[in-house]
Structure formats: structure tokens, C-alpha cells
Design an enzyme around this catalytic site. Structure first.
Site, PDB file in Angstrom:
ATOM      1  N   TYR A  78       0.772  -1.236   0.000  1.00 57.31           N
ATOM      2  CA  TYR A  78       0.000   0.000   0.000  1.00 57.31           C
ATOM      3  C   TYR A  78       0.809   1.296   0.000  1.00 57.31           C
ATOM      4  O   TYR A  78       0.259   2.346  -0.322  1.00 57.31           O
ATOM      5  CB  TYR A  78      -0.950   0.002   1.203  1.00 57.31           C
ATOM      6  CG  TYR A  78      -1.935  -1.141   1.163  1.00 57.31           C
ATOM      7  CD1 TYR A  78      -2.898  -1.225   0.162  1.00 57.31           C
ATOM      8  CD2 TYR A  78      -1.892  -2.158   2.112  1.00 57.31           C
ATOM      9  CE1 TYR A  78      -3.801  -2.269   0.121  1.00 57.31           C
ATOM     10  CE2 TYR A  78      -2.792  -3.206   2.071  1.00 57.31           C
ATOM     11  CZ  TYR A  78      -3.738  -3.254   1.070  1.00 57.31           C
ATOM     12  OH  TYR A  78      -4.624  -4.301   1.027  1.00 57.31           O
ATOM     13  N   ASN A  90      -9.172 -13.664  -2.139  1.00 56.80           N
ATOM     14  CA  ASN A  90      -9.697 -12.415  -1.593  1.00 56.80           C
ATOM     15  C   ASN A  90     -11.049 -12.152  -2.240  1.00 56.80           C
ATOM     16  O   ASN A  90     -11.129 -11.965  -3.454  1.00 56.80           O
ATOM     17  CB  ASN A  90      -8.747 -11.255  -1.895  1.00 56.80           C
ATOM     18  CG  ASN A  90      -7.428 -11.388  -1.172  1.00 56.80           C
ATOM     19  OD1 ASN A  90      -7.282 -10.931  -0.049  1.00 56.80           O
ATOM     20  ND2 ASN A  90      -6.458 -12.036  -1.813  1.00 56.80           N
TER      21      ASN A  90
END
Length: 305
Positions: A215, A271
């Protein structure tokens, strides 16, 4: 109002929440909301951390776009609530979400289905730390069973470090697992409405693809095309579709895979609500398939109607 907007109706973007991934969920939600604005689709942003039922009663969305990551968003909890309210929502259902979120039980399912995944063991206070290391090959990765974004993960090679890693992972989930560390290449495959998008190969200078590499780092490289031969890419995409379908996932998602030292593919996890930020992988894969971010958001909604 155009025909598309009329057909979809009001979208409630569920984001934020109270999980350890709230920061990422906020970014995903904002990005989805901005795309809906550009598409002229009526939408309302709903932070589920604050009186969710009251907000849903006030907004009365025609469909919920789930942009929640981690516990409460990916584990079947919010999906169960929306099922009870008979409100359509994006992504996988209750059981598939719960299974995908629980890495230990997901791997048990894959083992039972004959799908390749690295050797693993559950850890607890009675675990034999030295024996665990020996069984799993001497270098292992410890992780909370139900956590995302590599939160709480540690690589260990020493029994004392393994005990400490277990204690650290327990801060995020009461169930902890250890997995043989794979040292080959890492890949991710996005699934969209029953089709696998081009694979992305991930390379990072970090010890592994951790939270910072995912991130914040500008040094992480994403290779798409992946560099695999056509046959190997097809093999990878087929494996990821099989893994996705084995859990009865639907709509969209992402399957993470690594290779061992011999190049064999091993499944890591699914995910069911992947990130939708500027660093996120599903938008990168969609872009490589000539699907813009706005089109991606629209296709995710259409796959759920």
C-alpha cells in the site's frame, strides 16, 4: 437519468468499518464512489462503523457495493445481514466469504479437493515449536488465520522466534497457522464475472509482500504481462478459477499464488473483496484487459444483479 442508471438504481457503497484494514477500505470506498459519480449512477457512501442498520433504512439502496476489507466485511458477516434484509450485494455469499477469509479452513478445503497449497499446521499454546519447523521445512511463515493485507505475518527459522511470531499473530486473531515458506515468484489473478483476467507477477525488495509493499512502497513492481509462457499462464488461470469456484465464490475476487523453487504453483488465498485503491491489483489486471476503472466498477455491479 440514463437507462443504465435507472436499471441499477441507488447504490449504497459500504466502506470503512472497524477492522484493521479500515484505512484501505476507506480508500477503496472513495474510489468506487467517485467512479459511480462519473457513471452518473446514484450512490450514497455508508461507513458501516456507525449505525449501519439505521443508515440502510434511511438510504434504502437497491444494491450494496461492498468495499469492506477484513473482519466484518469479507468474512460473511455483512453478507449475512444483507441476505436477511433481502438486499442484493456485490461479491461472494456468506459461506464462500467465511471460507475464503479463514485461511486454515480454506486450505483444508483445497487439500480435500486435490488442489495444490503449501504444507501448513495450526498453532496453539501446546504446539511443539521445533517439530513444527522441522515438519514445514525449516523456514515458515506465521499468520493469523482470519486477517488480510499481510497483517500479523512473520517469517521465522528459529523455535523461539516461532513462539514470538505466534504471540504476535494472536494479537489479530485467536486462531494462528504456520505455512511452509515458498521462495519462488508471486502471482495474483483477478476473477471478474466468471472469467480470469491476465495474471500479474509481483516483485518487491521487502522480505515478503507485506503491508508496506502493498500500500505504501513505490518500489514494488507489478508485471503484466506476467512473463509466463502462454501455456504456463493458461495453467495458472485455470488453477485460480478452480480455486475460486471450489469455495463457491461469485461475482469478482482475486486469487494469490506462489511458486516453489521448482516453479510449481501453490495456492495462497482467495480475496473476496479485493482492494480498489491506486495500488490495488484488480484494477491493474482490468486495465491490462482494456477495462477502465469505471467499467470495472460497473461490471462488478452487473455481475451481482
Amino acid at each position: 437519468m440514463n437507462d443504465l442508471a435507472r436499471r441499477i438504481g441507488r447504490v449504497g457503497v459500504l466502506y470503512g468499518g472497524v477492522s484493521s484494514e479500515r484505512e484501505i477500505s476507506l480508500a477503496s470506498g472513495y474510489a468506487v464512489g467517485e467512479a459511480l459519480q462519473r457513471l452518473s449512477i446514484e450512490n450514497t457512501m455508508i461507513d458501516v462503523a456507525d449505525n449501519l442498520l439505521t443508515q440502510l433504512e434511511l438510504v434504502k439502496p437497491n444494491i450494496a457495493f461492498i468495499a469492506l476489507h477484513g473482519s466484518g466485511g469479507e468474512d460473511g458477516t455483512i453478507q449475512g445481514l444483507l441476505e436477511y434484509l433481502r438486499m442484493p450485494y456485490t461479491g461472494s455469499g456468506v459461506v464462500a466469504s467465511a471460507l475464503a477469509m479463514d485461511k486454515f479452513r480454506c486450505k483444508l478445503m483445497w487439500r480435500g479437493s486435490g488442489l495444490p497449497t503449501a504444507d501448513f499446521l495450526r498453532l496453539d499454546a501446546e504446539s511443539d515449536w521445533l517439530a513444527t519447523l522441522e515438519i514445514l521445512g525449516g523456514e515458515i511463515i506465521v499468520k493469523p488465520c482470519r486477517e488480510g493485507s499481510s497483517i500479523g505475518m512473520t517469517i521465522v527459522q528459529d523455535p523461539q522466534d516461532l513462539r514470538d511470531a505466534w504471540r504476535h499473530a494472536k494479537e489479530f486473531d485467536k486462531e494462528v497457522m504456520a505455512e511452509r515458506r515458498l521462495t519462488g515468484d508471486e502471482y495474483t489473478v483477478a476473477i471478474l464475472d466468471g472469467k480470469a483476467l491476465p495474471a500479474i507477477r509481483i516483485s518487491t525488495d521487502s522480505e515478503f509482500y507485506d503491508f508496506n509493499a502493498k500500500y505504501h512502497s513505490n518500489q514494488t513492481r507489478y508485471h503484466c504481462p506476467s512473463g509466463l509462457s502462454k501455456n504456463r499462464e493458461c495453467e495458472l488461470l485455470d488453477l485460480c478459477m478452480e480455486a475460486f469456484n471450489s469455495l463457491d465464490c461469485r461475482g469478482w475476487g482475486r486469487v494469490d499464488v506462489m511458486t516453489d523453487e521448482n516453479g510449481a504453483f501453490y495456492l495462497l488465498e482467495v480475496n473476496t473483496v479485493p482492494g480498489m485503491t491506486s495500488h490495488s491489483l484488480v484494477p491493474k489486471a482490468a486495465n491490462s484487459a482494456d477495462i477502465s476503472f469505471d467499467q470495472l466498477v460497473l461490471k462488478i455491479i452487473e455481475a451481482s444483479l
